[in-house]
Design an enzyme around this catalytic site. Structure first.
Site, PDB file in Angstrom:
ATOM      1  N   CYS A 251       1.388  -0.941   0.200  1.00 58.64           N
ATOM      2  CA  CYS A 251       0.817  -0.360  -0.182  1.00 58.64           C
ATOM      3  C   CYS A 251       0.827   0.965  -0.075  1.00 58.64           C
ATOM      4  O   CYS A 251       0.806   2.058   0.545  1.00 58.64           O
ATOM      5  CB  CYS A 251      -1.021   0.443   1.139  1.00 58.64           C
ATOM      6  SG  CYS A 251      -2.019  -1.313   1.251  1.00 58.64           S
ATOM      7  N   ALA A 252       1.374   1.676  -0.914  1.00 55.90           N
ATOM      8  CA  ALA A 252       3.267   2.353  -1.136  1.00 55.90           C
ATOM      9  C   ALA A 252       2.503   3.516  -1.324  1.00 55.90           C
ATOM     10  O   ALA A 252       3.401   4.505  -1.206  1.00 55.90           O
ATOM     11  CB  ALA A 252       3.929   1.378  -1.813  1.00 55.90           C
ATOM     12  N   ALA A 253       1.467   3.741  -2.447  1.00 54.90           N
ATOM     13  CA  ALA A 253       1.286   5.138  -2.653  1.00 54.90           C
ATOM     14  C   ALA A 253       1.331   6.068  -2.122  1.00 54.90           C
ATOM     15  O   ALA A 253       0.779   5.920  -0.717  1.00 54.90           O
ATOM     16  CB  ALA A 253      -0.192   5.304  -3.727  1.00 54.90           C
ATOM     17  N   PRO A 254       1.497   7.668  -1.188  1.00 53.65           N
ATOM     18  CA  PRO A 254       2.690   8.068  -3.064  1.00 53.65           C
ATOM     19  C   PRO A 254       3.510   7.785  -2.943  1.00 53.65           C
ATOM     20  O   PRO A 254       4.199   8.500  -4.049  1.00 53.65           O
ATOM     21  CB  PRO A 254       1.830   9.218  -2.598  1.00 53.65           C
ATOM     22  CG  PRO A 254       1.841   9.167  -1.632  1.00 53.65           C
ATOM     23  CD  PRO A 254       1.155   8.795  -0.555  1.00 53.65           C
ATOM     24  N   GLY A 256       6.700   8.524  -0.762  1.00 56.00           N
ATOM     25  CA  GLY A 256       7.692   8.644   0.263  1.00 56.00           C
ATOM     26  C   GLY A 256       8.443   7.509   0.732  1.00 56.00           C
ATOM     27  O   GLY A 256       9.421   7.095   1.375  1.00 56.00           O
ATOM     28  N   ASP A 274       0.987  -1.581  -4.697  1.00 51.24           N
ATOM     29  CA  ASP A 274      -0.352  -0.277  -4.471  1.00 51.24           C
ATOM     30  C   ASP A 274      -1.821  -0.754  -5.260  1.00 51.24           C
ATOM     31  O   ASP A 274      -1.892  -0.905  -7.003  1.00 51.24           O
ATOM     32  CB  ASP A 274      -0.491   1.371  -4.331  1.00 51.24           C
ATOM     33  CG  ASP A 274      -1.041   1.409  -3.601  1.00 51.24           C
ATOM     34  OD1 ASP A 274      -1.308   2.329  -2.523  1.00 51.24           O
ATOM     35  OD2 ASP A 274      -2.395   2.077  -4.057  1.00 51.24           O
ATOM     36  N   ASP A 300      -4.039  -6.390  -5.726  1.00 51.27           N
ATOM     37  CA  ASP A 300      -4.329  -6.183  -4.645  1.00 51.27           C
ATOM     38  C   ASP A 300      -3.553  -6.824  -3.550  1.00 51.27           C
ATOM     39  O   ASP A 300      -3.487  -8.083  -3.638  1.00 51.27           O
ATOM     40  CB  ASP A 300      -5.906  -7.305  -4.336  1.00 51.27           C
ATOM     41  CG  ASP A 300      -6.730  -6.931  -3.492  1.00 51.27           C
ATOM     42  OD1 ASP A 300      -6.519  -6.758  -2.715  1.00 51.27           O
ATOM     43  OD2 ASP A 300      -8.213  -7.139  -3.843  1.00 51.27           O
ATOM     44  N   CYS A 372      -2.219   6.039   9.289  1.00 52.81           N
ATOM     45  CA  CYS A 372      -1.734   6.786   9.669  1.00 52.81           C
ATOM     46  C   CYS A 372      -3.094   7.435  10.734  1.00 52.81           C
ATOM     47  O   CYS A 372      -3.969   8.257  10.585  1.00 52.81           O
ATOM     48  CB  CYS A 372      -1.531   7.986   8.623  1.00 52.81           C
ATOM     49  SG  CYS A 372      -2.677   7.789   6.934  1.00 52.81           S
TER      50      CYS A 372
END
Length: 426
Positions: A251-254, A256, A274, A300, A372
């Site tokens: 789930c890497a986007a964006p 950083g 992602d 997925d 987050c």
């Protein structure tokens, strides 16, 4: 276009249509002059931070609410109220420009109503402002379900969390360790008249005394520095990536955290996955600017067999999809887009991804579960449940009764974030 008209349309898209501010604002900024883009952002962010107060004032000043095709004019009234009550724009200019915006929105028949409402607010501002904070929604600027959740989860800290959520977020930088040390970059900033403060834990993080355009940052285009909150930068402290390892950023986007892993290691193979093709474009853009290489995959996370046939990973950073309740100060629309039942649905999605990713981890490997969010259901409760159903998972560096680390919004001026470190045993 008239900047107030664009702001009203953005608020309409977010509040009434459920579109995120992150997608609505950039489209709106393309419709105004470059010099007006900062003003547009300030109006939209500010109005969403204190939306219940503005709604309260508007309802006091209007005999009946605007509905249907007139809803955008309701939001134009909110734009006017915010300018008069919370910005340094002279009241006469705020009223005049907001009324003028009715032409752009093709609603001149409402000029009189909007003019009357705004001038009435001017005359009775003190009384109306006091009324607008006489109820919890107006006083705290949060929906009742979220306020209740925070009070239950953090009985001693909920007020400070709310206060932090309603403040403007600071601008944090991540210095690219491959180019120069943080102290050297801080000196470069000082030479440009930009004051900054290092973070006590995040070794590459600098907080600017005041936000600035990235074009003013020395070496930004050359990849010397990136914009990233210090709480997100702490992922590197928990993941502890080593040179030459095979590492997955899930789930890497964006992108950083993907970039940070590459900046801190040599010869590592990093896979960034992602499910959102649009957001993955930002991963490619970030890697290109920083001159870094990673394998970027759209897929997925619940079904890794569909996109990964390689070896198991040495380390996995699972930055799980979440309610984003830790980053409300950066995305005030979250307060109005989220619903109470979203938390349970997200927790179920996280559980599925957690189990799937564990199968992709080598024995002896490390998985960092991160969000987050600040809701226990998505964080410590999620980890407790995972440990209970997973025999070969060992919690590292924290107590099983209260696993992981919950960073609350405002702690060291960071966003809210959660980290738990797990190791796969034989």
């Amino acid at each position: 276009m008239n900047v107030r008209a664009v702001a009203a349309n953005i608020l309409f898209q977010v509040v009434d249509k459920g579109q995120s501010l992150s997608s609505a604002l950039p489209l709106g900024q393309q419709q105004v002059k470059p010099r007006d883009q900062a003003l547009l952002q300030e109006i939209c962010f500010g109005a969403l931070r204190i939306l219940p107060r503005l709604e309260s004032v508007a309802s006091e000043l209007m005999d009946k609410p605007l509905k249907g095709k007139q809803r955008v004019f309701h939001h134009l009234i909110l734009v006017g109220l915010y300018q008069i009550g919370h910005m340094r724009i002279p009241a006469h200019a705020a009223v005049g420009e907001t009324v003028e915006a009715t032409k752009t929105l093709k609603g001149p028949r409402l000029r009189g109503l909007i003019n009357a409402v705004l001038r009435n607010y001017q005359r009775n501002q003190e009384e109306l402002d006091q009324k607008s904070v006489s109820h919890n929604a107006g006083k705290y600027g949060h929906p009742s379900w979220l306020l209740k959740l925070l009070q239950q989860s953090y009985p001693e800290q909920w007020e400070s969390i709310v206060e932090a959520n309603n403040m403007k977020a600071p601008m944090w930088l991540r210095v690219n360790h491959q180019h120069l040390p943080r102290d050297d970059y801080q000196a470069l900033l000082k030479n440009e008249g930009i004051d900054s403060t290092p973070h006590p834990e995040a070794q590459d993080a600098l907080k600017l005394a005041a936000p600035c355009d990235v074009t003013k940052l020395p070496g930004f285009e050359k990849g010397w520095v990136s914009v990233q909150d210090a709480a997100a930068q702490l992922s590197i402290n928990y993941l502890q990536p080593q040179d030459g390892e095979l590492i997955l950023d899930c789930c890497a986007a964006p992108g950083g955290k993907t970039a940070h892993i590459l900046e801190r290691t040599k010869d590592s193979q990093v896979v960034a996955i992602d499910c959102d093709e649009t957001r993955l474009k930002r991963v490619h853009d970030n890697l290109k600017r920083l001159n870094l290489q990673a394998k970027v995959v759209c897929g997925d996370a619940r079904t890794p067999q569909e996109w990964w046939q390689g070896e198991q990973f040495d380390r996995i950073l699972l930055d799980a999809p979440c309610s984003a309740t830790g980053v409300i100060r950066r995305h005030p629309d979250i307060k109005w887009l989220r619903r109470a039942d979203d938390i349970e649905a997200l927790a179920e999605l996280q559980r599925e991804i957690f189990d799937a990713m564990w199968q992709q981890l080598k024995v002896g490997g490390t998985l960092v579960y991160a969000t987050c969010s600040i809701t226990p259901q998505e964080n410590k409760d999620q980890v407790i449940a995972f440990l209970a159903r997973t025999e070969n998972a060992e919690l590292i560096g924290s107590d099983k009764e209260n696993p992981g680390r919950q960073i609350l919004p405002g702690e060291h001026d960071m966003d809210g974030f959660y980290y738990a470190v797990l190791q796969k045993t034989p």
